[in-house]
Design an enzyme around this catalytic site. Structure first.
Site, short mmCIF file in Angstrom:
data_model
loop_
_atom_site.label_atom_id
_atom_site.label_comp_id
_atom_site.label_asym_id
_atom_site.label_seq_id
_atom_site.Cartn_x
_atom_site.Cartn_y
_atom_site.Cartn_z
N LYS A 114 0.83 -1.21 0.00
CA LYS A 114 0.00 0.00 0.00
C LYS A 114 0.87 1.26 0.00
O LYS A 114 1.95 1.29 0.61
CB LYS A 114 -0.91 -0.04 1.23
CG LYS A 114 -1.88 1.12 1.36
CD LYS A 114 -2.68 0.97 2.65
CE LYS A 114 -3.58 2.16 2.92
NZ LYS A 114 -4.32 2.03 4.19
N SER A 124 -8.83 2.83 4.10
CA SER A 124 -8.05 3.37 2.99
C SER A 124 -7.23 2.31 2.25
O SER A 124 -6.50 2.63 1.32
CB SER A 124 -7.11 4.45 3.54
OG SER A 124 -6.21 3.92 4.49
N SER A 179 -8.85 0.80 8.57
CA SER A 179 -8.52 0.72 7.14
C SER A 179 -8.07 -0.63 6.64
O SER A 179 -7.93 -0.82 5.43
CB SER A 179 -7.45 1.77 6.80
OG SER A 179 -8.00 3.06 6.88
#
Length: 470
Positions: A74, A151, A175
């Protein structure tokens, strides 16, 4: 080689590589083709590593349990040497370039993972969706008008599409668990300090954590084994685990004391669909031999939410300044809500910040007292059944943003404030076939309990064959 991750998890494919039933290069080449095809539909991966970066990833991969498994990291909380970590922001798209891997990324490589790119995130991870102005929205493979959550939505979308078996994810308020819920995946947020965030000190006053989203419980457990442990000077350290986390998935959890919630703490009501999902899950747990009763921890949810806002705004301002290294964002470099967070952060006093951290610590003690009487707290992962694109906006006011945010973090963010481990397990589904994650929380340091229970539920109510259409 086609659809190798359709039914096989990462550990199973790694065994095929070790036994030479699949060649490592063959696996990598085929996976990269699948990833690009999936990304054309989903917009989940921001950068594919090519040339020297890819060759360095291949060379750096060790012979651990995930030998030869392609992996994406990520664009947040983790640096990969030789490339920028954009944090989902136009302002950081090209610089700074990371001089070295973060500690967790170095451990990923030693575990055998071949990092092939970076996955999409909301700007600075501020939104529980993945729709950054820089790079555009990631869509949910279950239905393209829906968000995969955030996220860590880029990672979740690509795993839900079975282009990978697992992918890196981070969690500052939910997230990992939010996109796991919306994409039908397993997602575990570890305890505070379980995985080092080095070289940075702490994230969100200790609320930040990282691991992955995965199609199987055992993949998350094995990756936790590979990443767990501190680095010299870490500000936090979780209690040492007894044995491996992977071993925890191989043993029965025993008879657990489970409390369940019909609504978020501090809320008056919740969607009847979610209440019914909790009740069905409670009955499943009873059928497995666990003691189940309705009970809620006693903490001030409003105070915890306010404290989270204070910590988030102050950290947003500081992180921009530190990463910018003297550069000043222009008027279009940051999204409006990110800019508003930073401006609000500039008005937060040291007194305000310390009070917010004290609320975190008080909440942690209150949850600690609750877990003297229970082993597990059960609820839905989020307080809604789906997330249409555009629901949580980063281009308007803080008030509009917060209205969209509230139901997404109603169950999850308290776990970050308190530092306790929590997981989303894909056990329920809407009438029209969308996944609903069920949320399980345990006392600080008790990831093994969660993983053992998750493996029991995975065996009793398997989800791996439930995939998005197409």
């Amino acid at each position: 080689m086609e659809d190798v991750f359709a039914t096989n998890d990462a550990l199973a494919v790694a065994e095929l590589v070790r036994s030479r039933q699949i060649g490592a290069k063959e696996l990598l080449d085929a996976t990269l083709v699948r990833l690009r095809e999936a990304n054309d539909r989903l917009n989940a991966i921001t950068d594919f590593y090519e040339g020297d970066l890819l060759e360095r990833s291949i060379a750096a991969a060790g012979d651990g349990q995930f030998q030869g498994i392609p992996f994406v990291v990520k664009q947040l909380m983790a640096d990969c040497a030789g490339a920028p970590t954009t944090v989902g922001s136009r302002f950081f798209a090209k610089e700074p370039v990371a001089a070295q891997d973060s500690a967790a990324v170095a451990r990923m490589r030693r575990a055998g993972l071949v990092i092939v790119g970076r996955s999409n995130t909301s700007e600075f991870g501020l939104a529980p969706t993945t729709e950054p102005a820089f790079g555009g929205a990631t869509v949910n493979p279950w239905r393209v008008d829906l968000s995969p959550g955030g996220s860590s939505g880029g990672s979740a979308a690509i795993v839900a599409a079975r282009a990978l078996a697992m992918a890196h994810a981070t969690d500052g308020g939910g997230s990992i668990r939010i996109p796991a819920s919306l994409c039908g995946l397993f997602g575990l947020k570890p305890s505070r300090g379980r995985i080092s965030l080095a070289p940075i000190g702490e994230t969100l006053a200790g609320a930040g954590a990282q691991l992955c989203v995965s199609i199987s419980v055992r993949d998350s457990a094995a990756l936790l084994d590979a990443l767990a442990g501190g680095e010299p000077g870490d500000p936090y350290g979780a209690p040492e685990a007894r044995g491996s986390f992977l071993d925890a998935t191989r043993r029965a959890p025993g008879r657990l004391r489970v409390a369940f919630l019909r609504k978020p703490v501090g809320w008056d009501s919740m969607d009847p669909v979610l209440i019914a999902a909790v009740e069905r899950t409670a009955k499943r747990l009873e059928a497995l031999g666990h003691h189940v009763e309705e009970a809620a921890p006693d903490y001030d949810a409003a105070a915890a939410g306010t404290a989270f806002g204070t910590v988030m705004c102050a950290n947003t301002l500081t992180n921009i300044q530190v990463r910018a290294n003297g550069r000043v964002p222009g008027p279009r470099d940051l999204e409006p809500v990110t800019q508003l967070h930073a401006e609000q952060g500039s008005r937060i006093s040291a007194h305000d910040y310390i009070r917010a951290v004290q609320v975190f610590h008080r909440t942690g003690r209150q949850l600690g007292a609750f877990f003297e009487g229970f082993d597990i707290l059960l609820s839905p992962t989020i307080a809604r059944t789906s997330l249409p694109l555009g629901t949580v906006r980063m281009d308007g006011s803080l008030e509009t943003y917060e209205e969209g945010l509230a139901p997404m973090v109603a169950f999850t963010s308290v776990c970050n404030a308190a530092g306790v481990p929590a997981m989303s397990v894909p056990l329920e589904w809407t009438d029209d076939g969308l996944p609903i994650g069920m949320h399980f929380v345990a006392r600080y340091g008790a990831e093994a309990t969660l993983l053992s229970l998750a493996a029991q539920l995975e065996q009793a109510h398997p989800w791996r064959d439930r995939r998005p259409p197409g």
